[in-house]
Design a protein around this motif. Sequence first.
Motif, PDB file in Angstrom:
ATOM      1  N   VAL A  69       0.839  -1.202   0.000  1.00 17.47           N
ATOM      2  CA  VAL A  69       0.000   0.000   0.000  1.00 17.47           C
ATOM      3  C   VAL A  69       0.873   1.250   0.000  1.00 17.47           C
ATOM      4  CG1 VAL A  69      -1.651   1.351   1.372  1.00 17.47           C
ATOM      5  CG2 VAL A  69      -1.977  -1.111   1.096  1.00 17.47           C
TER       6      VAL A  69
ATOM      7  N   GLU B 181       2.590   1.719  -3.302  1.00 19.79           N
ATOM      8  CA  GLU B 181       1.696   2.046  -4.413  1.00 19.79           C
ATOM      9  C   GLU B 181       1.132   3.455  -4.317  1.00 19.79           C
ATOM     10  OE1 GLU B 181      -2.408   0.353  -6.507  1.00 19.79           O
ATOM     11  OE2 GLU B 181      -1.365  -0.844  -4.987  1.00 19.79           O
ATOM     12  N   PHE B 182       0.850   3.913  -3.078  1.00 21.71           N
ATOM     13  CA  PHE B 182       0.090   5.144  -2.949  1.00 21.71           C
ATOM     14  C   PHE B 182       0.898   6.345  -2.426  1.00 21.71           C
ATOM     15  CE2 PHE B 182      -3.169   1.763  -2.600  1.00 21.71           C
ATOM     16  CZ  PHE B 182      -3.946   2.144  -3.684  1.00 21.71           C
ATOM     17  N   HIS B 183       2.063   6.131  -1.827  1.00 15.15           N
ATOM     18  CA  HIS B 183       2.799   7.273  -1.281  1.00 15.15           C
ATOM     19  C   HIS B 183       3.517   8.020  -2.406  1.00 15.15           C
ATOM     20  CE1 HIS B 183       5.489   9.690   1.188  1.00 15.15           C
ATOM     21  NE2 HIS B 183       4.683   9.420   2.195  1.00 15.15           N
TER      22      HIS B 183
END
Length: 298
Positions: free
Chosen positions: A290, A293-295
Motif C-alpha cells: 500500500v 503504491e500510494f505514497h
Amino acid sequence: MNWQQAIQDYQNYLKIERGLSKNSITNYTMDLQKLAGYLEELEIGEKPEKIDKDTVQQFIYDLAKTVNPRTQARIISGLKGFFNYLIFEDYREDNPMELIETPKIGRKLPDTLSVDEINDLINAIDLSKPEGERNRAILETLYGCGLRVSELINLKLSDLYFDEDFIKVTGKGNKQRFVPISDFNKKYINLYRNQVRVHLPIHKEHQDFVFLNRRGKQLTRAMIFTIIKQLAEQIGLKKSISPHTFRHSFATHLLENGADLRAIQQMLGHESITTTEVYMHVNRVHLSKVLNEFHPRK
C-alpha cells in the motif's frame, strides 16, 4: 468465609453484576480453584479475607514453573479482580495481588485464512446431507459477520433484521450491537431456514435459535469446533484453525481492502480501538505494498 463459598459468591457477582458469559465465569472459577487447591495441598489454612501477599506471591512463583506467561498473566489478572471484589464487599481492606507484576507477553498476532482457503473449506461441505446447508450457513456467517462462536450459537431468528441488512448480536457482557449482513450471507441462512430447519423436530425452548442440531436443539461451541476441524482435515489444511480464525480473517480482509478501522471495531464489538489495532500488524507485506503504491515518495 471459606474458599468454596467465596468462589460461589464471586460467580454470582460476575453473572449478575458484571453480566459476564458462562465461559468467562468458568475460566475465572478455574483460576481461583487453582489457588484454593494449592493452599489445600500445602495445608495452608489462610481464608480469602486473610490470605497475605507472601502466600499469593509464592503461588504465582510456583505456577510460573508449569504454565506459559500468557496463562500466568490471565490468572494474575483474574485473582486481582477477585480480591478487588472482596474489598468492594468489605471482606478485605487490601489487595494482596497489588504488587505482583504481570509477565510481559507481547501481542499475539491472530491466525488468518486466505480467501482461497475459506472457499476451499466451504466447498468441502457435503451439501447432500441435511446438515450441509446448515454448516455452509454457519461458516458464511462466521466469516461474513465476524462473529465470536458464542455469538453464533446464541443468534436467534428474532435477531435477524434482513430487511434492514443487519443482525443483532449479543456479545461479551451481554452487550448488544448491530452488525451488517450481506445479501450473499442472507441467501445461505435462508436456504438453511427454508429447506432444512423447517423439517427439524424443534424443542420448544430452542425454537428461536437459528442454528440447531439434528434433534432440534441449540448447537454447542464444541460442535462448531468439530465441524471446522473436520473440514480442515478434509482439505489437508496444515494451519491450526478454530471458529475464531474466521473472525480474524473477516477483520484482516476488510482492512486489506481499505475498510476503516473504526468501522471494523464497531462490527467486532471491541470496546477499545487498541484491541482492533492488532490487525494493523497482521499483514505487513500488504501494508508495504500500500505504501509503495500510494505514497508520493515511492
